[in-house]
Design an enzyme around this catalytic site. Structure first.
Site, PDB file in Angstrom:
ATOM      1  N   ARG A  77       0.849  -1.198   0.000  1.00 53.60           N
ATOM      2  CA  ARG A  77       0.000   0.000   0.000  1.00 53.60           C
ATOM      3  C   ARG A  77       0.876   1.237   0.000  1.00 53.60           C
ATOM      4  NH1 ARG A  77      -4.851   0.456   4.184  1.00 53.60           N
ATOM      5  NH2 ARG A  77      -3.212   1.297   5.500  1.00 53.60           N
TER       6      ARG A  77
ATOM      7  N   THR B 106      -1.606   7.278   0.232  1.00 47.03           N
ATOM      8  CA  THR B 106      -2.949   7.122  -0.366  1.00 47.03           C
ATOM      9  C   THR B 106      -3.618   5.796  -0.025  1.00 47.03           C
ATOM     10  OG1 THR B 106      -2.110   6.060  -2.363  1.00 47.03           O
ATOM     11  CG2 THR B 106      -2.154   8.480  -2.347  1.00 47.03           C
TER      12      THR B 106
ATOM     13  N   ASP C 274      -0.159  -1.472  12.635  1.00 48.74           N
ATOM     14  CA  ASP C 274       0.455  -2.019  11.416  1.00 48.74           C
ATOM     15  C   ASP C 274       0.951  -3.424  11.714  1.00 48.74           C
ATOM     16  OD1 ASP C 274       2.430  -2.717   9.395  1.00 48.74           O
ATOM     17  OD2 ASP C 274       2.217  -0.660   8.693  1.00 48.74           O
TER      18      ASP C 274
ATOM     19  N   ASP D 212       4.594  -4.242  10.643  1.00 50.09           N
ATOM     20  CA  ASP D 212       5.589  -3.553  11.480  1.00 50.09           C
ATOM     21  C   ASP D 212       5.687  -4.184  12.860  1.00 50.09           C
ATOM     22  OD1 ASP D 212       6.382  -1.796   9.540  1.00 50.09           O
ATOM     23  OD2 ASP D 212       5.287  -0.066  10.329  1.00 50.09           O
TER      24      ASP D 212
HETATM   25  C1  PRP Z   1      -0.997  -4.281   4.750  1.00 48.40           C
HETATM   26  C2  PRP Z   1      -1.672  -5.628   4.934  1.00 48.40           C
HETATM   27  C3  PRP Z   1      -2.479  -5.771   3.680  1.00 48.40           C
HETATM   28  C4  PRP Z   1      -2.898  -4.343   3.404  1.00 48.40           C
HETATM   29  C5  PRP Z   1      -4.304  -4.161   3.827  1.00 48.40           C
HETATM   30  O1  PRP Z   1       0.096  -4.412   3.943  1.00 48.40           O
HETATM   31  O2  PRP Z   1      -0.775  -6.670   5.127  1.00 48.40           O
HETATM   32  O3  PRP Z   1      -1.755  -6.305   2.600  1.00 48.40           O
HETATM   33  O4  PRP Z   1      -2.030  -3.502   4.163  1.00 48.40           O
HETATM   34  O5  PRP Z   1      -4.755  -2.880   3.495  1.00 48.40           O
HETATM   35  P1  PRP Z   1      -5.850  -2.633   2.372  1.00 48.40           P
HETATM   36  O6  PRP Z   1      -6.951  -3.581   2.632  1.00 48.40           O
HETATM   37  O7  PRP Z   1      -6.251  -1.203   2.592  1.00 48.40           O
HETATM   38  O8  PRP Z   1      -5.221  -2.825   1.042  1.00 48.40           O
HETATM   39  P2  PRP Z   1       1.133  -3.225   3.627  1.00 48.40           P
HETATM   40  O9  PRP Z   1       0.972  -2.784   2.208  1.00 48.40           O
HETATM   41  O10 PRP Z   1       1.035  -2.150   4.668  1.00 48.40           O
HETATM   42  O11 PRP Z   1       2.526  -3.926   3.672  1.00 48.40           O
HETATM   43  P3  PRP Z   1       3.256  -4.801   4.803  1.00 48.40           P
HETATM   44  O12 PRP Z   1       2.708  -6.166   4.676  1.00 48.40           O
HETATM   45  O13 PRP Z   1       4.678  -4.707   4.413  1.00 48.40           O
HETATM   46  O14 PRP Z   1       2.980  -4.179   6.142  1.00 48.40           O
HETATM   47  N1  URA Z   2      -2.437  -2.724   7.291  1.00 49.38           N
HETATM   48  C1  URA Z   2      -2.198  -2.958   8.595  1.00 49.38           C
HETATM   49  O1  URA Z   2      -1.201  -3.601   8.936  1.00 49.38           O
HETATM   50  N2  URA Z   2      -3.057  -2.475   9.496  1.00 49.38           N
HETATM   51  C2  URA Z   2      -4.141  -1.753   9.156  1.00 49.38           C
HETATM   52  O2  URA Z   2      -4.899  -1.335  10.040  1.00 49.38           O
HETATM   53  C3  URA Z   2      -4.369  -1.512   7.807  1.00 49.38           C
HETATM   54  C4  URA Z   2      -3.506  -2.009   6.881  1.00 49.38           C
END
Ligand code: PRP
Ligand code: URA
Length: 311
Positions: free
Chosen positions: A204, A208, A302, A305
């Site tokens: 993501r 945005t 997150d 994280d």
């Molecule tokens: C997070 C999570 C999903 C996404 C969900 O990933 O693991 O893939 O956000 O959000 P959405 O439903 O609004 O698309 P992120 O892109 O933050 O990457 P990460 O796994 O590295 O934390």
């Molecule tokens: N990704 C996350 O890890 N947490 C949230 O709340 C949304 C997207």
């Protein structure tokens, strides 16, 4: 979300399309698809922390607090808050009827206690990872119930007695949405030895929340497998939709996809389920909404994280 454009690598080949494939996964007999009702106080997390999974409490109907925790929301403009204010009480909040293709894990005491731990901002990293791993194991075990079985007869060691049972049927594939989805791979491997695992890298945009697909690697025979698509968070649903679309483009029918998550926001859940009504969406809890940064509220923060220590 607009048109999704991406490149998917499937072993050595390209896409194989099976648009006429109509096999349905297991029916929703053990699903909870009810309407939200009043919340309950969570049990002390200490009991859950002290065990390694043996002390599961009785299952209760789908009336967990997260379901009743707030109203939906459409995201709204930057700065807007698309969930009810904290002053709202459960009785003031609108009910949310789960889409029929959602398979909500029963809100057992273990699930609720573990979710309480991973929701808390005070939880230490070690406790957070431990508890997240336990929730993931429970949700993966639950998700496996939506894969097909076929009748089988076995003879027991007792007087040659016969038992009419079932055996898992069909080939499965795990596909993790990198990065957070990778946290779910060990649980799947624990349940399904030598399970093949594909990867889809979707990130993501931090400003945005729009997802971008950077990379996908799937086995040649992906279209013939039942796919457990692993990503713990479903917020706006953009990433989930992009990942599902990548599988569809690779020839996997919706009915053979089980999206396995830990936590979903109502808004994203509704969007994913409407777009892909034959995909089964498994989750442990459904939250009220999203904040201005498109994080799930109340949420866990997150996930990637907190799990990987990059916060
Ligand atoms: C997070 C999570 C999903 C996404 C969900 O990933 O693991 O893939 O956000 O959000 P959405 O439903 O609004 O698309 P992120 O892109 O933050 O990457 P990460 O796994 O590295 O934390
Ligand atoms: N990704 C996350 O890890 N947490 C949230 O709340 C949304 C997207």
């Amino acid at each position: 979300m607009g048109t999704i454009r991406h490149t998917v690598s499937i072993g050595q080949s390209f896409f194989i399309s099976h648009p006429s494939y109509s096999h349905r996964l297991l029916g929703p007999a053990c699903c909870y698809t009810g309407v939200a009702s009043a919340p309950r106080p969570p049990p002390s997390p200490c009991g859950a922390m002290a065990t390694n999974g043996a002390a599961g409490g009785p299952s209760t109907p789908a009336t967990g607090s997260s379901l009743a925790a707030g109203g939906g929301g459409s995201g709204g403009a930057a700065g807007a808050v698309s969930y009810p204010p904290p002053s709202a009480t459960s009785s003031e909040l609108p009910a949310f009827e789960l889409p029929p293709n959602v398979r909500l894990h029963p809100p057992t005491a273990q699930i609720r206690a573990l979710m309480t731990i991973i929701r808390s901002a005070e939880t230490s990293r070690a406790d957070w990872i431990f508890s997240a791993d336990r929730v993931i194991r429970l949700i993966v075990e639950f998700a496996l119930n939506f894969l097909p079985v076929s009748p089988v007869t076995v003879t027991t060691p007792v007087d040659g007695a016969v038992h009419e049972g079932v055996a898992f049927s069909g080939k499965i594939l795990g596909v993790s949405v990198v990065r957070a989805g990778e946290a779910m791979e060990p649980a799947l491997r624990s349940c399904c030895r030598s399970c093949r695992i594909g990867k889809i890298l979707i990130q993501r945009d931090e400003a945005t929340a729009a997802p971008t697909l950077f990379f996908a690697k799937l086995p040649d025979d992906v279209a013939s497998r039942h796919v457990l698509l692993l990503d713990p968070m479903l917020a706006t649903g953009g990433s989930a939709r992009m990942a599902i679309q990548a599988l569809l483009d690779a020839g996997v029918p919706q009915s053979k996809i089980v999206f396995v998550s830990v936590l979903a926001a109502r808004q994203g859940l509704a969007a994913v389920c409407a777009a892909y009504p034959d995909v089964s969406v498994v989750t442990a809890a459904v939250d009220a909404g999203l904040n201005a940064k498109k994080f799930i509220v109340p949420g866990v923060g997150d996930f990637g994280d907190r799990y990987f220590g990059t916060d």
